[in-house]
Structure formats: structure tokens, C-alpha cells
Design a protein around this motif. Structure first.
Motif, PDB file in Angstrom:
ATOM      1  N   ARG A 165       0.827  -1.208   0.000  1.00 36.14           N
ATOM      2  CA  ARG A 165       0.000   0.000   0.000  1.00 36.14           C
ATOM      3  C   ARG A 165       0.859   1.256   0.000  1.00 36.14           C
ATOM      4  O   ARG A 165       0.422   2.318  -0.425  1.00 36.14           O
ATOM      5  CB  ARG A 165      -0.924  -0.024   1.223  1.00 36.14           C
ATOM      6  N   GLN A 176      -6.135   7.527   2.055  1.00 35.72           N
ATOM      7  CA  GLN A 176      -6.294   6.483   1.042  1.00 35.72           C
ATOM      8  C   GLN A 176      -7.452   5.543   1.377  1.00 35.72           C
ATOM      9  O   GLN A 176      -8.210   5.143   0.489  1.00 35.72           O
ATOM     10  CB  GLN A 176      -4.997   5.679   0.892  1.00 35.72           C
ATOM     11  N   ARG A 179     -10.721   7.342   0.572  1.00 39.07           N
ATOM     12  CA  ARG A 179     -10.976   7.472  -0.863  1.00 39.07           C
ATOM     13  C   ARG A 179     -11.298   6.132  -1.530  1.00 39.07           C
ATOM     14  O   ARG A 179     -12.203   6.053  -2.362  1.00 39.07           O
ATOM     15  CB  ARG A 179      -9.765   8.114  -1.554  1.00 39.07           C
ATOM     16  N   SER A 180     -10.571   5.105  -1.180  1.00 41.07           N
ATOM     17  CA  SER A 180     -10.726   3.824  -1.898  1.00 41.07           C
ATOM     18  C   SER A 180     -11.704   2.860  -1.248  1.00 41.07           C
ATOM     19  O   SER A 180     -12.296   2.017  -1.927  1.00 41.07           O
ATOM     20  CB  SER A 180      -9.362   3.138  -2.040  1.00 41.07           C
ATOM     21  N   GLU A 181     -11.906   2.978   0.075  1.00 39.63           N
ATOM     22  CA  GLU A 181     -12.743   1.988   0.768  1.00 39.63           C
ATOM     23  C   GLU A 181     -13.906   2.591   1.534  1.00 39.63           C
ATOM     24  O   GLU A 181     -14.741   1.857   2.054  1.00 39.63           O
ATOM     25  CB  GLU A 181     -11.870   1.151   1.719  1.00 39.63           C
ATOM     26  N   LYS A 260     -13.178  -4.614  -4.671  1.00 42.67           N
ATOM     27  CA  LYS A 260     -14.522  -4.324  -5.152  1.00 42.67           C
ATOM     28  C   LYS A 260     -15.057  -5.478  -5.994  1.00 42.67           C
ATOM     29  O   LYS A 260     -14.352  -6.003  -6.856  1.00 42.67           O
ATOM     30  CB  LYS A 260     -14.524  -3.028  -5.981  1.00 42.67           C
TER      31      LYS A 260
END
Length: 317
Positions: A165, A176, A179-181, A260
Motif C-alpha cells: 500500500r 487512502q 478514498r478507496s474503501e 470491489k
């Protein structure tokens, strides 16, 4: 006590957390050993050899002999360098600022409130445990985002380079994840964090108070450094034994990679326990116990010795 208890507890917790961070990192790496490819995709450790790229080693065979505390520490030094032992230190500082400051200060307030004499001095053990359970739960809920970031930053070096990561610090890690999860990722494993914190706080703080009172009350030692160290050692041992299984599950749930469109490796704490025990046996819940004790002992000693010194310095305030 009021605000003063939070300040004293916060200073002591940050000092203890930073000084024992490498031990905590090794503990996290050990707790993640043995996760199967199905349960933790791309979460297999990378071994680096001179002049070659890191090689991912699967953990799917639980019968393989896995490295212990010293071996993992040496492996980190060889593959990642000395600075890797302090991976996630910024998250540790934030976690201690949020979690431990809250639990230490609230514990002192609750002890005083629960005492019929208006002082925490003669509080019975069951009330100390109750105060620890409440304080630990509140502190964990406040500090969970930093806890998730810390686990991920500590675990990152064990991944193949392509899967890391590469968080630049705790703020970057939290950004992060958001934003991503999504926001929910910051409280991933929060039920486990709360349960562990309740167990640790109740066993650690109550044991320290009880041991200190017993040592002084029986005139084994005066109220000083030797008494503080002895009581701290007992508190650290009790806390490690009581919390290790919850800590293993918490580490794995927080560190899992959720992609996802795919089902998460673990649907929750119970699923993690079942998969871990089925794949690796019941004693897998005590993975990392030696570094847990090795970390809890020094952490607890530094915590309470520092706390007593800070209290002494701030007694006039």
C-alpha cells in the motif's frame, strides 16, 4: 483528577508506545503468518535474497515450520532495513494520543466516581475492572481509525512489492482508506478493537492498581520504582494472556484486503476465528504470544513508571 489525568496518561502512553513499537510490529507480522491464500489474497510475506527480487511464499501448508520472534525480527532487518522496525510509528503516536489518553484519563475519573469515599484509593477489584471495561471501550471507539492504519503500515513490508500500500504516514493511510474503501473502513474491526481494549484496560489497569496496593499494604516494598516495576510486570502478563486471541483476530480483520466486487476474506470476527482454527489449529489464536508478552511487559512497565513520574512532576498542578 479531571483533565490532568488525561494529560498524564497521554504522555505516559505515547512514551511507552514509541519505545516498544518494534516489538509490536514483530507481533503483528507473526499474527499474520499462516493466512491461507483464500482467506487473505496477496497477503503472503516476501523474502528477499541478495541480488534478486522479493519472492512470495505461500502459507497454505500449516505444517510448515514458521519463523519465530527473533527470526522475524532478523528477517525484517535483512529484507527491509532497520527503519522498517518503526513502520507505522506515526500511527502509533496518533493511536496512543486518541485511545490511551482517553482510557487512562477516563479510568481515573470512573474510579473516583465509583468510590463511596470520593477517592480511588480503596476501590474494590470488581469496581476497578468495571471502570477498566468502560474506559477501554470508549478509548477504542475513539482510536480505531489510527489502529487500522497502524496495523496496515506495520504489515505492509511483508507483502510483495507490487501489492504494498506504501502509505507515507498515518494521514496518507487514513486518506487512502477514505478514498478507496469509504468511511466504514476506518472502523473496520471496531467491535474487536473495543473487545480487546476492554480486556486489556480492565486486566492491565486493575491488576496494576491491585498489585501495587498489595505490595505496599503488605510492606513487601515501599511506594517507589521497584514496586512500580513489579506491579507493572504482573499487569503486562495478565493483559497479554487475556487479550492475545482477540488481538490475533483483530489484526487479521483489519489487515484484510477487500476488493470491489469480491467477497471479503472474512465476513466478521467469528468467521475469522473459524477459518483460522480450521486452517491452522486452535493455538493459532495465540500466535505472536511471545512478542505480545515481550511487548506488553516493557510497554506496561514503561507506561506505569512514566505515569508515576509524570504524576510526581505535575502533582502541584
Amino acid at each position: 483528577m479531571g483533565l490532568k489525568g488525561f494529560v498524564e496518561g497521554g504522555i505516559a502512553s505515547i512514551v511507552a508506545g514509541c519505545s516498544t513499537h518494534p516489538l509490536d510490529l514483530i507481533k503483528v507480522r507473526l499474527q499474520l503468518q499462516g493466512e491461507s491464500a483464500a482467506a487473505a489474497p496477496a497477503l503472503r510475506p516476501a523474502l528477499a535474497f541478495p541480488g534478486s527480487s522479493p519472492i512470495a511464499i505461500p502459507h497454505s501448508n500449516p505444517s510448515l515450520r514458521r519463523p519465530g520472534f527473533l527470526s522475524v525480527g532478523a528477517q525484517i532487518l535483512r529484507a527491509e532495513g532497520p527503519s522498517a522496525l518503526f513502520s507505522g510509528i506515526s500511527a502509533t503516536i496518533l493511536r496512543q494520543t486518541l485511545y490511551s489518553t482517553t482510557r487512562m484519563g477516563l479510568y481515573d475519573i470512573l474510579k473516583t466516581k465509583m468510590s463511596s469515599e470520593g477517592t480511588a484509593a480503596a476501590l474494590p477489584l470488581h469496581k476497578k475492572i468495571a471502570a477498566g471495561l468502560i474506559a477501554g471501550a470508549v478509548g477504542a471507539a475513539v482510536g480505531n481509525p489510527a489502529d487500522v492504519a497502524m496495523v496496515r503500515m506495520q504489515a505492509d513490508g511483508r507483502l510483495p512489492i507490487a501489492d504494498r500500500r506504501n502509505y507515507r504516514g498515518v494521514a496518507d493511510a487514513l486518506g487512502q482508506m477514505l478514498r478507496s474503501e469509504g468511511l466504514g473502513s476506518l472502523w473496520r474491526g471496531s467491535a474487536l478493537t473495543v473487545n480487546r481494549a476492554m480486556i486489556v484496560t480492565a486486566s492491565q489497569l486493575a491488576t496494576y492498581d491491585e498489585a501495587k496496593e498489595a505490595i505496599i499494604g503488605r510492606r513487601l516494598l515501599p511506594d517507589g520504582l521497584p514496586t512500580h516495576v513489579a506491579a507493572s510486570f504482573a499487569a503486562g502478563l495478565v493483559a497479554a494472556v487475556a487479550s492475545n486471541p482477540v488481538d490475533v483476530v483483530k489484526t487479521r480483520v483489519m489487515n484484510m484486503r477487500v476488493e470491489k466486487g469480491k467477497a471479503p476474506p472474512y465476513t466478521g470476527a467469528i468467521d475469522c476465528v473459524v477459518k483460522t482454527v480450521k486452517a491452522e489449529g486452535p493455538m493459532a489464536l495465540y500466535k505472536g504470544f511471545i512478542p505480545t508478552v515481550s511487548r506488553q511487559g516493557p510497554f506496561t512497565i514503561v507506561l506505569f513508571v512514566t505515569l508515576e513520574q509524570v504524576r510526581s512532576l505535575l502533582k502541584e498542578f
